[in-house]
Design an enzyme around this catalytic site. Structure first.
Site, PDB file in Angstrom:
ATOM      1  N   LYS A 131       0.841  -1.208   0.000  1.00 53.88           N
ATOM      2  CA  LYS A 131       0.000   0.000   0.000  1.00 53.88           C
ATOM      3  C   LYS A 131       0.869   1.248   0.000  1.00 53.88           C
ATOM      4  CE  LYS A 131      -0.344  -0.319   5.051  1.00 53.88           C
ATOM      5  NZ  LYS A 131      -1.112  -0.934   6.149  1.00 53.88           N
ATOM      6  N   ARG A 191     -10.636  -0.613  14.761  1.00 59.39           N
ATOM      7  CA  ARG A 191     -10.332   0.265  13.639  1.00 59.39           C
ATOM      8  C   ARG A 191     -11.198  -0.143  12.450  1.00 59.39           C
ATOM      9  NH1 ARG A 191      -4.365   0.706  10.911  1.00 59.39           N
ATOM     10  NH2 ARG A 191      -5.008  -1.347  10.179  1.00 59.39           N
ATOM     11  N   TYR A 242      16.769  30.732   9.319  1.00 58.72           N
ATOM     12  CA  TYR A 242      15.550  31.413   9.756  1.00 58.72           C
ATOM     13  C   TYR A 242      15.564  31.654  11.254  1.00 58.72           C
ATOM     14  CZ  TYR A 242      13.180  30.728   5.280  1.00 58.72           C
ATOM     15  OH  TYR A 242      12.815  30.765   3.964  1.00 58.72           O
ATOM     16  N   MET A 274      12.369  24.607   3.780  1.00 58.30           N
ATOM     17  CA  MET A 274      11.565  23.768   2.893  1.00 58.30           C
ATOM     18  C   MET A 274      12.441  22.877   2.015  1.00 58.30           C
ATOM     19  SD  MET A 274       8.660  24.924   0.141  1.00 58.30           S
ATOM     20  CE  MET A 274       7.722  25.860   1.329  1.00 58.30           C
TER      21      MET A 274
HETATM   22  C1  LIG Z   1      -0.404  -1.944   6.778  1.00 59.18           C
HETATM   23  C2  LIG Z   1      -1.038  -3.225   7.186  1.00 59.18           C
HETATM   24  C3  LIG Z   1      -0.266  -4.414   7.224  1.00 59.18           C
HETATM   25  C4  LIG Z   1       1.228  -4.410   7.106  1.00 59.18           C
HETATM   26  O1  LIG Z   1       1.733  -3.997   8.362  1.00 59.18           O
HETATM   27  P1  LIG Z   1       3.285  -3.895   8.685  1.00 59.18           P
HETATM   28  O2  LIG Z   1       3.311  -3.525  10.124  1.00 59.18           O
HETATM   29  O3  LIG Z   1       3.826  -2.821   7.802  1.00 59.18           O
HETATM   30  O4  LIG Z   1       3.899  -5.204   8.406  1.00 59.18           O
HETATM   31  C5  LIG Z   1      -0.940  -5.607   7.439  1.00 59.18           C
HETATM   32  N1  LIG Z   1      -2.283  -5.635   7.658  1.00 59.18           N
HETATM   33  C6  LIG Z   1      -3.040  -4.509   7.675  1.00 59.18           C
HETATM   34  C7  LIG Z   1      -4.489  -4.610   7.937  1.00 59.18           C
HETATM   35  C8  LIG Z   1      -2.436  -3.269   7.451  1.00 59.18           C
HETATM   36  O5  LIG Z   1      -3.186  -2.155   7.484  1.00 59.18           O
END
Ligand SMILES: *Cc1c(COP(=O)(O)O)cnc(C)c1O
Length: 349
Positions: free
Chosen positions: A35, A130, A244, A292
């Site tokens: 992801k 969640r 800055y 930046m």
């Molecule tokens: C992001 C995610 C993972 C992967 O988690 P890591 O801690 O990066 O290995 C697995 N399952 C779900 C539901 C996630 O949201």
């Protein structure tokens, strides 16, 4: 000129996947979570390398990420989406052959109404609060859902990076309670859960961060390094200030390097005052505020002006840098901006 060069070692990603795959054992499939553009490292490069390594199942967050991944990888691998089946996702899930991991009764209803013959999985909430069906909801719809043959039952651990947290065992027990005796593949563990041991592995583990060299997989091979070019070097006299708000004042004659990179490139202002950049093997302190696009560095102790300075690398891994600004490796990686030139070591072919 780009701000800097982000080196991404695809061979290390592959080695980390192999190491986690060995841990999960032969009867358990090791998927890969890609992801958010493979945690910011480039879906189009990371995913093909993982395919070449033998990965057959991928997880993304959104249906659109699933479509991008399908275009990259072709029809073979299974792609699951953590957001499940959201209101506008139907055509994309269908077209990209992405398996939504349904998160609620509303999503189950939507899926059955709009894509009745399309494979789906189910997320169960075992205590993280969640996403996913809570136990009473699951009991209410289990019969109906099971009749439609879900391909995967999944839950997620809230504290798997803390091995002695009681929450792990409680979630494990809840997952057993909700899924034992059903003849459907199950998955509970991300990277942390994979490291907790075989009782957490079930039929599939889903590591993300461990592939990319981050904690809690302490034995991971490092994947990223980041070099920033030096834009200018100059001297300041005692009493002069740098940057800055004049937040740093020279106490002695000081040579300063200004390097290309800043908070727009994922190097937050809060990294200063503890930030070090490396000139080869020599550590140099960042001084003054991070801008930046620029960081000023005290290079007075170097023999000569450097052309590049390293922010991430053998001396400084992503979790150490994250810690210096009060965050975690996950956030550090996914914040690294898109202005860097990306150089990949290793490839799918
Ligand atoms: C992001 C995610 C993972 C992967 O988690 P890591 O801690 O990066 O290995 C697995 N399952 C779900 C539901 C996630 O949201």
């Amino acid at each position: 000129m780009p701000t800097g060069t982000l080196h991404i070692d695809l061979e290390a990603v592959a080695a980390n996947w192999r190491a986690l795959d060995r841990l999960s054992g032969v009867s358990c499939e090791t998927a890969a979570v890609v992801k958010a553009d493979a945690y910011g490292l480039g879906l189009g490069q990371v995913a093909p390398r993982l395919i070449a390594e033998g990965v057959r199942a991928f997880f993304v967050a959104t249906a659109d990420e699933g479509l991008a991944l399908r275009r990259t990888l072709g029809p073979e691998p299974r792609i699951y989406a953590f957001y499940g089946h959201m209101a506008d996702d139907t055509p994309t899930l269908h077209r990209a052959d992405v398996v939504p991991m349904l998160t609620s009764i509303e999503q189950i209803t939507r899926h059955f109404e709009t894509l009745p013959n399309h494979p789906f999985g189910l997320q169960l909430d075992t205590g993280m609060n969640r996403l996913g069906l809570k136990q009473p909801e699951w009991e209410a719809v289990a019969e109906l859902v099971l009749a439609a043959d879900p391909v995967l039952l999944m839950s997620h651990l809230a504290s798997s990076d803390i091995p002695d947290s009681d929450q792990n065992a409680r979630q494990l027990a809840a997952f057993h309670y909700m899924t034992d005796g059903l003849d459907i593949p199950r998955s509970l563990a991300a990277t942390g859960g994979t490291l907790l041991g075989p009782e957490y592995h079930f039929d599939m583990v889903r590591p993300g961060i461990g592939l990319y060299g981050g904690l809690p997989f302490a034995k991971a091979e490092p994947v990223v390094s980041l070099d920033l070019p030096v834009v200018a070097c100059f001297d300041v006299e005692p009493g002069e200030t740098v940057g800055y708000a004049a937040s740093w004042t020279a106490k002695a004659p000081t040579r300063v390097a200004t390097v290309a990179g800043g908070y727009a490139d994922g190097l937050p202002r809060s990294l200063q005052p503890d930030m070090f950049l490396m000139a080869g093997p020599v550590a140099c302190a960042a001084i003054g505020r991070i801008s930046m696009d620029l960081i000023t560095v005290d290079i007075s102790h170097l023999d000569r002006d450097p052309t590049h300075m390293s922010v991430l690398g053998p001396h400084h891994n992503v979790d150490e840098l994250a810690q210096a600004c009060g965050t975690i490796g996950y956030e550090m990686l996914t914040s690294l901006g898109h202005r860097y030139q990306r150089r990949y070591r290793g490839s799918a072919i």
